[in-house]
Design a protein around this motif. Structure first.
Motif, PDB file in Angstrom:
ATOM      1  N   GLN A  69       0.825  -0.961   0.047  1.00  0.00           N
ATOM      2  CA  GLN A  69       0.055   0.135  -0.075  1.00  0.00           C
ATOM      3  C   GLN A  69       0.792   1.255   0.079  1.00  0.00           C
ATOM      4  O   GLN A  69       0.284   2.348  -0.736  1.00  0.00           O
ATOM      5  CB  GLN A  69      -0.912  -0.065   1.164  1.00  0.00           C
ATOM      6  N   LYS A  70       2.035   1.326   0.753  1.00  0.00           N
ATOM      7  CA  LYS A  70       2.886   2.329   0.688  1.00  0.00           C
ATOM      8  C   LYS A  70       3.326   2.533  -0.813  1.00  0.00           C
ATOM      9  O   LYS A  70       3.469   3.719  -1.217  1.00  0.00           O
ATOM     10  CB  LYS A  70       4.038   2.042   1.793  1.00  0.00           C
ATOM     11  N   LEU A  71       3.880   1.508  -1.501  1.00  0.00           N
ATOM     12  CA  LEU A  71       4.318   1.752  -2.782  1.00  0.00           C
ATOM     13  C   LEU A  71       3.286   2.183  -3.662  1.00  0.00           C
ATOM     14  O   LEU A  71       3.693   3.092  -4.322  1.00  0.00           O
ATOM     15  CB  LEU A  71       5.022   0.182  -3.181  1.00  0.00           C
ATOM     16  N   GLN A  72       2.149   1.838  -3.592  1.00  0.00           N
ATOM     17  CA  GLN A  72       1.037   2.364  -4.248  1.00  0.00           C
ATOM     18  C   GLN A  72       0.940   3.570  -3.973  1.00  0.00           C
ATOM     19  O   GLN A  72       0.682   4.483  -5.046  1.00  0.00           O
ATOM     20  CB  GLN A  72      -0.416   1.449  -4.016  1.00  0.00           C
ATOM     21  N   ALA A  73       0.854   4.096  -2.797  1.00  0.00           N
ATOM     22  CA  ALA A  73       0.750   5.842  -2.530  1.00  0.00           C
ATOM     23  C   ALA A  73       1.943   6.444  -3.090  1.00  0.00           C
ATOM     24  O   ALA A  73       1.982   7.365  -3.629  1.00  0.00           O
ATOM     25  CB  ALA A  73       0.956   6.014  -1.121  1.00  0.00           C
ATOM     26  N   ASP A  74       3.303   5.803  -3.045  1.00  0.00           N
ATOM     27  CA  ASP A  74       4.535   6.516  -3.600  1.00  0.00           C
ATOM     28  C   ASP A  74       4.267   6.684  -5.089  1.00  0.00           C
ATOM     29  O   ASP A  74       4.438   7.513  -5.903  1.00  0.00           O
ATOM     30  CB  ASP A  74       5.608   5.578  -3.354  1.00  0.00           C
ATOM     31  N   LEU A  75       3.703   5.706  -5.825  1.00  0.00           N
ATOM     32  CA  LEU A  75       3.343   5.215  -7.154  1.00  0.00           C
ATOM     33  C   LEU A  75       2.435   6.448  -7.748  1.00  0.00           C
ATOM     34  O   LEU A  75       2.555   7.233  -8.680  1.00  0.00           O
ATOM     35  CB  LEU A  75       2.881   4.035  -7.713  1.00  0.00           C
ATOM     36  N   SER A  76       1.288   6.689  -6.707  1.00  0.00           N
ATOM     37  CA  SER A  76       0.461   7.750  -6.990  1.00  0.00           C
ATOM     38  C   SER A  76       0.750   9.010  -7.115  1.00  0.00           C
ATOM     39  O   SER A  76       0.891  10.029  -7.854  1.00  0.00           O
ATOM     40  CB  SER A  76      -0.587   7.512  -6.074  1.00  0.00           C
ATOM     41  N   ALA A  77       1.945   9.470  -6.062  1.00  0.00           N
ATOM     42  CA  ALA A  77       2.425  10.682  -5.910  1.00  0.00           C
ATOM     43  C   ALA A  77       3.505  10.944  -7.128  1.00  0.00           C
ATOM     44  O   ALA A  77       3.418  11.856  -7.632  1.00  0.00           O
ATOM     45  CB  ALA A  77       3.443  10.632  -4.584  1.00  0.00           C
ATOM     46  N   ALA A  78       4.120   9.788  -7.513  1.00  0.00           N
ATOM     47  CA  ALA A  78       5.120   9.894  -8.498  1.00  0.00           C
ATOM     48  C   ALA A  78       4.285  10.254  -9.724  1.00  0.00           C
ATOM     49  O   ALA A  78       4.692  11.268 -10.858  1.00  0.00           O
ATOM     50  CB  ALA A  78       6.079   8.994  -8.803  1.00  0.00           C
ATOM     51  N   VAL A  79       2.964   9.766  -9.965  1.00  0.00           N
ATOM     52  CA  VAL A  79       2.330   9.877 -11.141  1.00  0.00           C
ATOM     53  C   VAL A  79       1.769  11.400 -11.483  1.00  0.00           C
ATOM     54  O   VAL A  79       1.591  12.191 -12.324  1.00  0.00           O
ATOM     55  CB  VAL A  79       1.021   8.700 -11.168  1.00  0.00           C
ATOM     56  N   GLU A  80       1.238  11.642 -10.200  1.00  0.00           N
ATOM     57  CA  GLU A  80       0.872  13.263 -10.225  1.00  0.00           C
ATOM     58  C   GLU A  80       2.132  14.235 -10.173  1.00  0.00           C
ATOM     59  O   GLU A  80       1.869  15.165 -11.027  1.00  0.00           O
ATOM     60  CB  GLU A  80       0.281  13.611  -8.641  1.00  0.00           C
ATOM     61  N   ALA A  81       3.400  14.008  -9.835  1.00  0.00           N
ATOM     62  CA  ALA A  81       4.333  14.958 -10.051  1.00  0.00           C
ATOM     63  C   ALA A  81       4.546  14.828 -11.606  1.00  0.00           C
ATOM     64  O   ALA A  81       5.052  15.852 -12.140  1.00  0.00           O
ATOM     65  CB  ALA A  81       5.432  14.292  -9.280  1.00  0.00           C
ATOM     66  N   ARG A  82       4.600  13.733 -12.474  1.00  0.00           N
ATOM     67  CA  ARG A  82       4.781  13.499 -13.625  1.00  0.00           C
ATOM     68  C   ARG A  82       3.915  14.450 -14.743  1.00  0.00           C
ATOM     69  O   ARG A  82       4.164  14.941 -15.416  1.00  0.00           O
ATOM     70  CB  ARG A  82       4.626  11.814 -14.099  1.00  0.00           C
ATOM     71  N   GLN A  83       2.463  14.418 -14.028  1.00  0.00           N
ATOM     72  CA  GLN A  83       1.623  15.241 -14.766  1.00  0.00           C
ATOM     73  C   GLN A  83       1.810  16.623 -14.641  1.00  0.00           C
ATOM     74  O   GLN A  83       1.457  17.261 -15.503  1.00  0.00           O
ATOM     75  CB  GLN A  83      -0.071  14.885 -14.032  1.00  0.00           C
TER      76      GLN A  83
END
Length: 126
Positions: free
Chosen positions: A17-31
Motif C-alpha cells: 500500500q505504501k508503494l501504491q501511494a508512492d506510485l500515485s505521488a510520482a504519477v501526480e508529479a509527472r502530470q
C-alpha cells in the motif's frame, strides 16, 4: 491461518500500500511536469516569433517589469531543460516503484500458495 502468517501478510500488505501511494505521488508529479513543459514550450514558440522591436515584460507580483528579450528566452530554455531532466528523474522513479510493487505483490501471494499446498498435501496423505 496462524498468527505469524497473518502478521506477515499484514506487513506485506502495508508495504504494498505504501508503494501504491508512492506510485500515485510520482504519477501526480509527472502530470504536473507535463503541464509545465507544455506551458513553457508555448512560451518558447511565442518568443521564437518575436522581432528585436518587440518588448518583453515579466510579471513580478502585481507589476509588469520590462525584461531583456535574450534573458527571457534564456530563462525559458533553462526552465525547459530543468523540466525535461525532472521528467526523466520521475520516470525512473515510476519504473523503480512499479518494479518494487510487482515484487511485493508476488511476495504477498507466496505464503498463501505455500499454505494452500501444505493443506492439499496433508489432505492427500490422509
Amino acid at each position: 491461518m496462524d498468527d505469524a502468517l497473518q502478521a506477515q501478510l499484514q506487513q506485506r500488505s502495508q508495504e504494498f500500500q505504501k508503494l501504491q501511494a508512492d506510485l500515485s505521488a510520482a504519477v501526480e508529479a509527472r502530470q504536473r511536469l507535463d503541464a509545465q513543459l507544455s506551458e513553457n514550450e508555448l512560451v518558447k514558440k511565442e518568443f521564437d516569433q518575436l522581432t528585436s522591436d518587440n518588448t518583453v515584460y515579466k510579471l513580478i507580483g502585481p507589476v509588469l517589469v520590462k525584461q531583456d528579450q535574450a534573458e527571457a528566452k534564456s530563462n525559458v530554455n533553462t526552465r525547459l531543460d530543468f523540466i525535461q531532466s525532472e521528467i526523466k528523474r520521475v520516470e525512473g522513479q515510476l519504473k523503480d516503484i512499479g518494479a518494487k510493487a510487482e515484487k511485493k505483490k508476488a511476495e504477498a501471494s507466496l505464503p498463501i500458495h505455500h499454505k494452500h499446498e501444505l493443506v492439499m498435501i496433508t489432505r492427500c496423505a490422509i
